[in-house]
Design a protein around this motif. Structure first.
Motif, mmCIF file in Angstrom:
data_model
loop_
_atom_site.group_PDB
_atom_site.id
_atom_site.type_symbol
_atom_site.label_atom_id
_atom_site.label_comp_id
_atom_site.label_asym_id
_atom_site.label_seq_id
_atom_site.Cartn_x
_atom_site.Cartn_y
_atom_site.Cartn_z
ATOM 1 N N GLY A 94 -5.390 -14.371 -1.159
ATOM 2 C CA GLY A 94 -4.642 -14.851 0.003
ATOM 3 C C GLY A 94 -3.873 -13.747 0.700
ATOM 4 O O GLY A 94 -3.591 -13.850 1.896
ATOM 5 N N GLY A 95 -3.534 -12.686 -0.009
ATOM 6 C CA GLY A 95 -2.785 -11.581 0.578
ATOM 7 C C GLY A 95 -3.630 -10.615 1.377
ATOM 8 O O GLY A 95 -3.108 -9.822 2.168
ATOM 9 N N THR A 96 -4.948 -10.662 1.174
ATOM 10 C CA THR A 96 -5.844 -9.710 1.844
ATOM 11 C C THR A 96 -6.931 -10.424 2.636
ATOM 12 O O THR A 96 -7.348 -9.956 3.695
ATOM 13 N N ALA B 69 -7.480 -4.106 -4.037
ATOM 14 C CA ALA B 69 -7.120 -2.828 -3.399
ATOM 15 C C ALA B 69 -8.369 -2.149 -2.832
ATOM 16 O O ALA B 69 -8.349 -1.620 -1.713
ATOM 17 N N ALA B 70 -9.465 -2.194 -3.589
ATOM 18 C CA ALA B 70 -10.710 -1.576 -3.113
ATOM 19 C C ALA B 70 -11.220 -2.293 -1.864
ATOM 20 O O ALA B 70 -11.712 -1.656 -0.923
ATOM 21 N N ILE B 71 -11.096 -3.616 -1.852
ATOM 22 C CA ILE B 71 -11.537 -4.378 -0.671
ATOM 23 C C ILE B 71 -10.683 -3.994 0.545
ATOM 24 O O ILE B 71 -11.209 -3.727 1.629
ATOM 25 N N ALA B 72 -9.374 -3.947 0.354
ATOM 26 C CA ALA B 72 -8.477 -3.604 1.470
ATOM 27 C C ALA B 72 -8.754 -2.186 1.960
ATOM 28 O O ALA B 72 -8.708 -1.912 3.168
ATOM 29 N N PRO C 87 0.822 -1.215 0.000
ATOM 30 C CA PRO C 87 0.000 0.000 0.000
ATOM 31 C C PRO C 87 0.854 1.263 0.000
ATOM 32 O O PRO C 87 1.886 1.333 0.667
ATOM 33 N N LEU C 88 0.395 2.243 -0.760
ATOM 34 C CA LEU C 88 1.016 3.567 -0.729
ATOM 35 C C LEU C 88 0.095 4.521 0.032
ATOM 36 O O LEU C 88 -1.099 4.282 0.170
ATOM 37 N N GLY D 47 -10.424 -0.935 5.629
ATOM 38 C CA GLY D 47 -9.572 -0.086 6.467
ATOM 39 C C GLY D 47 -8.191 -0.674 6.713
ATOM 40 O O GLY D 47 -7.471 -0.227 7.604
ATOM 41 N N LEU D 48 -7.820 -1.673 5.916
ATOM 42 C CA LEU D 48 -6.492 -2.282 6.089
ATOM 43 C C LEU D 48 -5.396 -1.395 5.511
ATOM 44 O O LEU D 48 -4.230 -1.506 5.900
ATOM 45 N N VAL D 49 -5.779 -0.572 4.539
ATOM 46 C CA VAL D 49 -4.833 0.342 3.873
ATOM 47 C C VAL D 49 -5.534 1.686 3.717
ATOM 48 O O VAL D 49 -6.762 1.774 3.823
ATOM 49 N N ALA D 50 -4.762 2.731 3.459
ATOM 50 C CA ALA D 50 -5.350 4.059 3.270
ATOM 51 C C ALA D 50 -6.075 4.120 1.926
ATOM 52 O O ALA D 50 -5.780 3.344 1.022
ATOM 53 N N PRO D 51 -7.033 5.037 1.782
ATOM 54 C CA PRO D 51 -7.681 5.200 0.471
ATOM 55 C C PRO D 51 -6.634 5.547 -0.590
ATOM 56 O O PRO D 51 -5.603 6.153 -0.284
#
Lengths: 301, 301
Positions: free
Chosen positions: B211-213, B258-261, B12-13, B265-269
């Motif tokens: 598997g990563g998320t 990415a949208a799921i993460a 994530p960035l 709230g696992l990553v920033a928007p």
């Protein structure tokens, strides 16, 4: 600056490092021949294989040796922030314009591509050439995408892929693009084999691979077309048919032009970035046979 | 290390910089779930968009938070010398293995691809996973190319694209690859939608985007298949059909995951590297509807 012949030199390597001496020689040859512009770090110039510092040195070297010939510098990269940094470096090096292809790893949407050009042009002081090179970027431009990007500030020209072989169809294709973009945006053809047809069909410029290594041959075609002598332009191009056949049969112009430059001693052997291997021995023999037949390089001897 | 579930986390960035805190959280979640290995800097981990220093930091962070779970690190790049540098960095960071895709800008020949793997494996101390990802690399592996690369030292596994949907055809495809490569080289499937079929067809591993998320979902499929309960594996996968449909309809798994993460709230928007834009609002609404329907993320709440 976005008309006539823009020559795309190789960026020769020697032992995996930028060969500045050989590059300066290539640039000098283009200046002597009288090309209209030099595009450093195009696809032929291996831009995607070089790191930021190498690209800065290549841009500086091109500008330093180009004398009064304007230098356009390729700034393509996978990430927008990297493109912005390269744009800054190119402008600091003295680039008169920049060239940008929407390079992809993950497939890009039209919104991604437009957003890239929007972000880059809003941070740019020099004009920009839109680089449509689907064979390497895997991005397909629609005419609508040309139209929206061409309206962005700083966009001065579009480099399109090869045009249809039939002159009337080529002219119709060029007219369609012209109708889609503002009048101040020039249209330039690439794909050397169809350059004469493209210029005769009304393209303002030829973004030329052979122009970077054999500029006299590219200038003969370009000047004939610019003088309105379309049949002379087509004849000059037809004479090079064996070369166009090598491009088609040996996987494109990149390795063939590198082999020609190596054979002429303009660059060191094995000048391309690994993992790209130069042509193998049988392919080189074919290139040499065509060079002999067409007396390629003799004009510079 | 090259069997079972290998989880591919996002990198994530946040404001175009590596979000180390969020990344550490993702890695911790994978450790807790009990994945068999973690592949940092796969395609889902945006490796091609990150510079060398960022990739070094990502590799270090993954190893630091993975505890006893082995970490595989992606080392792909366009130029062989850059791949070699990344391999060194990955090994210094503590990678237990590396993953290499033959990334291309200029189209690569089979000789180029083989030469790349030859150059890299001869300089490597840890095992290597061959990464066959034609959708992003534009390289097509033949079975002969699998066979010659799989015989190089250090090659331990091959990550193949999705398998045919019909179980018998999937099994035949996996057997063909097995027959082509040495017995010690494992075969792993990617393409999440066909993972259950691939595992049931005899693949040793699943290199998994979800598997990563959402590791619990991927583990349910993997463990069922490993236990020989192929019908349970297929049922677990069939339950996720709405998710596979989103991958197919919204341009692949990368933006959807990415949208799921982001939604969880696992990553920033806006965690992906520009020019890649995240999904637009209507697409995100579809993702959220599927998340609700499948209760995605509930298992980690």
């Amino acid at each position: 600056m976005f008309t006539g012949l823009s020559a795309f030199p190789l960026t020769p390597l020697r032992n995996d490092a930028f060969d500045e001496t050989a590059y300066a020689g290539l640039i000098g040859k283009l200046v002597t021949a009288g090309v209209d512009s030099i595009t450093a770090l195009g696809s032929t110039g291996s831009y995607m294989y070089l790191d930021r510092e190498e690209r800065r040195r290549v841009a500086l070297c091109a500008v330093q040796h180009a004398e009064t010939v304007p230098v356009i510098v390729g700034i393509g990269a996978l990430r927008t922030s990297h493109v912005l940094a390269l744009a800054e470096d190119a402008q600091e090096a003295g680039a008169r314009a920049v060239l940008l292809a929407p390079v992809s790893y993950q497939p890009l949407t039209d919104d991604d591509v437009f957003g890239l050009f929007e972000d880059v042009t809003s941070n740019l002081s020099v004009p920009l050439v839109v680089y449509d090179n689907p064979g390497t970027t895997h991005v397909t431009f629609t005419d609508d995408l040309y139209a929206s990007i061409a309206r962005l500030p700083q966009v001065a020209a579009i480099k399109i892929p090869g045009v249809p072989g039939v002159p009337a169809r080529a002219a119709a294709r060029v007219q369609t693009i012209r109708d889609a973009v503002p009048a101040h945006v020039t249209v330039g053809v690439s794909g050397d084999a169809s350059a004469a047809t493209g210029l005769n069909a009304g393209c303002d410029a030829w973004y030329s691979v052979i122009g970077g290594t054999l500029p006299e041959l590219a200038l003969a075609i370009t000047r004939a077309a610019q003088d309105g002598d379309s049949s002379e332009a087509e004849q000059q191009s037809a004479r090079l048919e064996p070369l166009w056949a090598l491009f088609a049969e040996l996987g494109g112009s990149y390795r063939v032009v590198a082999a020609i430059a190596e054979q002429l001693g303009l660059v060191a052997p094995d000048c391309l970035p690994r993992p790209i291997r130069g042509l193998n021995a049988p392919a080189r023999a074919r290139v040499e046979a065509v060079m002999t037949r067409l007396q390629l390089g003799a004009e510079t001897a």
